[in-house]
Design a protein around this motif. Structure first.
Motif, PDB file in Angstrom:
ATOM      1  N   UNK A 185       0.719  -1.236   0.079  1.00  0.00           N
ATOM      2  CA  UNK A 185       0.024  -0.030  -0.080  1.00  0.00           C
ATOM      3  C   UNK A 185       0.933   1.403   0.059  1.00  0.00           C
ATOM      4  N   UNK A 186       1.996   1.279   0.466  1.00  0.00           N
ATOM      5  CA  UNK A 186       2.783   2.356   0.603  1.00  0.00           C
ATOM      6  C   UNK A 186       3.453   2.908  -0.682  1.00  0.00           C
ATOM      7  N   UNK A 187       3.469   1.639  -1.483  1.00  0.00           N
ATOM      8  CA  UNK A 187       4.173   2.050  -2.971  1.00  0.00           C
ATOM      9  C   UNK A 187       3.083   2.058  -3.901  1.00  0.00           C
ATOM     10  N   UNK A 188       1.769   2.243  -3.598  1.00  0.00           N
ATOM     11  CA  UNK A 188       0.852   2.154  -4.500  1.00  0.00           C
ATOM     12  C   UNK A 188       0.633   3.614  -5.192  1.00  0.00           C
ATOM     13  N   UNK A 189       0.774   4.659  -4.339  1.00  0.00           N
ATOM     14  CA  UNK A 189       0.443   5.919  -4.912  1.00  0.00           C
ATOM     15  C   UNK A 189       1.796   6.901  -4.405  1.00  0.00           C
ATOM     16  N   UNK A 190       2.791   6.904  -4.865  1.00  0.00           N
ATOM     17  CA  UNK A 190       4.278   7.467  -5.047  1.00  0.00           C
ATOM     18  C   UNK A 190       4.363   8.656  -5.650  1.00  0.00           C
TER      19      UNK A 190
END
Length: 392
Positions: free
Chosen positions: A98-103
């Motif tokens: 989830x942390x890398x989904x919207x970067x």
């Protein structure tokens, strides 16, 4: 009237007007040729479509790896054990979070308030076999290798759509992208994806670098098998990836495509059959029209034959035989042209020609039947003529 006399009269009637007979036969030739070609090409092309359908759909396996609070269920180097299984053509481990989904990803470090310089993309970590596993290719540059992973180099491969969004097209000057305040050198662009198309808008980094974005554990494994090996690999992959914990992995294997494939091929064959029959009907109408015109032109001949003792059935049989011979000739020529066309198209496309021999043998019979049916009305009209009215 003897059958030989009837055949001689019918043949003489056809040869008396060779150009008209040839043009009339041409309608049946086109109809039969179209029928044979459409069915033959449909079967041949359908075989190629089925082969590609099996290749693209029936060989792709996905293994979903659930999260584990303790040790990861699948290690990054477990892919080496999986690729050693007979039937596995390519495989890659992927990590998403989830942390890398919207970067926020920028192509330069300059903040320009007048334009949008940052894009929201997904950051993923993957092993070196990702291009083959995703059935894509590196359109620019290269993919990172084991050396990049071992050293923890800050390199990245981006999807082709992500490259367009960031304005990156040339990699000769080693462009960089800024992800989370850190610069990463773009060494490749991934495109032409036939599987996992979401990778086209993603930033892909080595697993050692992905830990910075929470991409510590493998979350999905992409596997491509040889044709027919998907079922076997689907049962062996969990134990190869996570010995002792294979039952915790979820394997998504393709269902058997036989029923859908056969239905699609049957629908295609039915469509081409209808097209061929329409062409055949057009040829039949042509035979009927020309035969009717011939009857009207030969009214005096019909009257003379009736006055000399020919019965109605004799006149009808003569015109029916003429139209049947036209249809038979068109069927033979059309079947020959159709077979040659199917073989020629297959050779040009480097396909294996598929043609039912029964179709080629039945085509002349179909042509004769079409000619017979097309000549029914003109023959009946000729038989109903009274000798006195015809001679008058």
């Amino acid at each position: 009237m003897h059958i030989r006399d009837l055949a001689g009269e019918a043949l003489a009637g056809l040869l008396a007007r060779p150009v008209r007979t040839a043009l009339t036969t041409l309608g049946t030739v086109l109809g039969i040729t179209t029928l044979v070609v459409t069915l033959g090409v449909a079967a041949t092309a359908g075989n190629q479509i089925v082969g590609r359908f099996d290749e693209l759909v029936a060989t792709a396996i996905t293994v979903e790896v659930p999260e584990s609070e303790n040790v990861p269920l699948v290690e990054w180097d477990a892919i080496d054990r999986l690729t050693r299984l007979r039937g596995v053509e390519s495989a890659a481990a992927v990590a998403e979070s989830k942390d890398g989904a919207n970067v926020s990803v920028r192509a330069n470090a300059i903040v320009d308030p007048t334009r949008v310089t940052a894009q929201t993309l997904t950051v993923m970590a993957a092993t070196t076999g990702l291009p083959e596993a995703a059935r894509g290719r590196i359109v620019r540059g290269r993919f990172y290798d084991a050396g990049h992973i071992r050293r923890g180099d800050r390199v990245a491969v981006i999807g082709d759509q992500a490259a367009k969004m960031l304005g990156i097209g040339d990699l000769d000057r080693a462009p960089a992208i800024f992800v989370g305040g850190h610069a990463y050198t773009v060494i490749g662009i991934l495109g032409d994806l036939r599987r996992e198309r979401n990778l086209s808008t993603a930033v892909i980094v080595p697993p050692t670098v992905g830990r910075r974005f929470g991409l510590r554990d493998v979350t999905r494994v992409l596997v491509n098998t040889s044709l027919g090996a998907a079922g076997l690999i689907a049962g062996q992959a969990p134990d190869a990836l996570s010995p002792g914990n294979g039952d915790m992995l979820q394997v998504i294997a393709p269902p058997s495509p036989t029923r859908a494939r056969d239905q699609a091929q049957a629908d295609a064959n039915a469509l081409f059959l209808i097209l061929g029959l329409v062409s055949l009907v057009v040829g039949a109408v042509g035979i009927a029209n020309v035969t009717l015109v011939t009857v009207m032109e030969r009214i005096a001949e019909i009257g003379l034959r009736r006055s000399l003792g020919a019965a109605r059935r004799h006149v009808a049989a003569q015109f029916l035989l003429e139209s049947t011979l036209i249809g038979l000739a068109g069927g033979v020529i059309g079947a020959s042209l159709g077979v040659v066309t199917v073989v020629g198209v297959s050779a040009a496309k480097q396909w294996t020609p598929l043609l039912d021999v029964r179709l080629a043998l039945a085509a002349p019979v179909a042509g004769a039947v079409v000619g017979l049916l097309a000549g029914l009305y003109p023959a009946l009209r000729a038989a109903r003529m009274e000798p006195v009215d015809a001679l008058r």
